[in-house]
Write an enzyme that holds these catalytic residues in place. Structure first.
Site, PDB file in Angstrom:
ATOM      1  N   TYR A  52       0.884  -1.163   0.000  1.00 28.62           N
ATOM      2  CA  TYR A  52       0.000   0.000   0.000  1.00 28.62           C
ATOM      3  C   TYR A  52       0.923   1.215   0.000  1.00 28.62           C
ATOM      4  O   TYR A  52       1.655   1.441   0.958  1.00 28.62           O
ATOM      5  CB  TYR A  52      -0.878  -0.012   1.252  1.00 28.62           C
TER       6      TYR A  52
ATOM      7  N   TRP B 145      12.345   6.462  -3.480  1.00 24.65           N
ATOM      8  CA  TRP B 145      12.051   7.341  -4.610  1.00 24.65           C
ATOM      9  C   TRP B 145      11.985   6.563  -5.931  1.00 24.65           C
ATOM     10  O   TRP B 145      12.648   6.893  -6.916  1.00 24.65           O
ATOM     11  CB  TRP B 145      13.102   8.446  -4.708  1.00 24.65           C
TER      12      TRP B 145
ATOM     13  N   TYR C  76       2.241   5.421   6.582  1.00 25.48           N
ATOM     14  CA  TYR C  76       2.841   4.542   5.570  1.00 25.48           C
ATOM     15  C   TYR C  76       4.168   3.976   6.074  1.00 25.48           C
ATOM     16  O   TYR C  76       4.402   2.762   6.037  1.00 25.48           O
ATOM     17  CB  TYR C  76       3.054   5.314   4.268  1.00 25.48           C
TER      18      TYR C  76
END
Length: 305
Positions: free
Chosen positions: A60, A149, A124
């Site tokens: 997620y 990233w 998160y």
């Protein structure tokens, strides 16, 4: 060697699928065929495909949305990761799990090493850290790879968003005080295969087990990343646009992001005798690939009666 990969539609899973060959068979699965929140579906997939190793790339990843959707984030990133680890342990298989730089607070002045204290700044990151713990508790034969990233030709990511916005705006405001390393998903995929080969060569070994940082070489800021995207784009005849550097406090976001996301890869390089190339070279390849695909699609459209 046969790898079963979860999260079929994600950037890393799609990049791994592109490496499928006679020597390395990649079986990428996702819902409804494999749902990591459903332990039984994982057991079935392992029984059917009989892999040598499982790569858990499902996650997620909606960082801001996770702040208000905590149950879903933990169901996938913590509980789902634990289910995959337990299923692989029951089958006697090793697991490679993909984690994130967001497990750190971001207040260190140097790149983070694997033994540094964690301190997620958002849900998160916390859910991914809990997933790491679940993996380690359920299956001793684990490799946890923290990366950062991530971008690629697949799905939604920062690089593709920048190119899209260039067609809509005259200037783009980008954060210039968050530091990290853009990491190309196809390079991640190749490194994962190298890790899997190391495990296969020494399945009972202990040196390859544990947590490792795996990002590209070099570092930049989000604004620096954007500037490099448009420098490479312009060199390929693509769009370019002015970047206005701003601070993180000027950028509206729900979830807090770490100011320092730099990860030291020394331990990973020493253990697996491999590394990811410099991030600038990978940005160039990604843009070339995207533009080539666009050209092919345009030509096909023109040639369609």
């Amino acid at each position: 060697m046969k790898l079963l990969v979860t999260g079929r539609n994600g950037q890393i899973a799609q990049s791994l699928a592109a490496l499928d060959s006679d020597d390395v068979k990649i079986i990428a699965l996702g819902r409804p065929d494999l749902d990591i929140t459903d332990r039984a579906s994982i057991d079935r997939a392992i029984a059917v495909y009989r892999p040598d190793l499982v790569v858990n790339a499902a996650a997620y990843t909606a960082v801001d949305k996770a702040e208000s959707d905590q149950d879903a984030a933990f169901a996938v990133n913590r509980d789902g990761a634990g289910h995959v680890a337990a299923a692989t342990a029951a089958a006697g298989l090793p697991i490679i799990h993909i984690s994130t730089d967001y497990v750190f607070a971001g207040d260190k002045s140097e790149p983070y090493v694997e033994t540094d204290a964690t301190g997620p700044q958002n849900i998160y990151g916390l859910s991914k850290l809990e997933g790491e713990k679940a993996i380690a508790a359920a299956n001793p034969a684990h490799v946890i790879l923290r990366t950062a990233w991530v971008y690629s030709p697949y799905g939604s990511n920062f690089l593709k968003t920048m190119l899209r916005l260039a067609a809509e705006r005259d200037v783009i405001r980008v954060v210039a005080d968050q530091h990290g390393t853009p990491t190309y998903a196809p390079d991640i995929a190749e490194a994962i295969v190298a890790v899997a080969e190391r495990i296969k060569a020494d399945p009972k070994g202990v040196a390859w087990r544990g947590v490792f940082h795996m990002v590209a070489e070099g570092e930049t800021t989000w604004a620096g990343f954007a500037e490099e995207i448009f420098r490479r784009s312009e060199s390929q005849g693509g769009p370019s646009i002015r970047i206005e550097s701003i601070s993180a406090t000027e950028y509206p976001s729900i979830a807090r992001r770490p100011i320092n996301s730099r990860l030291s890869t020394r331990y990973f390089r020493r253990t697996f005798q491999t590394s990811l190339r410099n991030w600038r070279l990978a940005v160039s390849d990604c843009i070339k690939g995207l533009f080539a695909t666009q050209t092919q699609k345009s030509q096909a459209k023109r040639n369609t009666p």
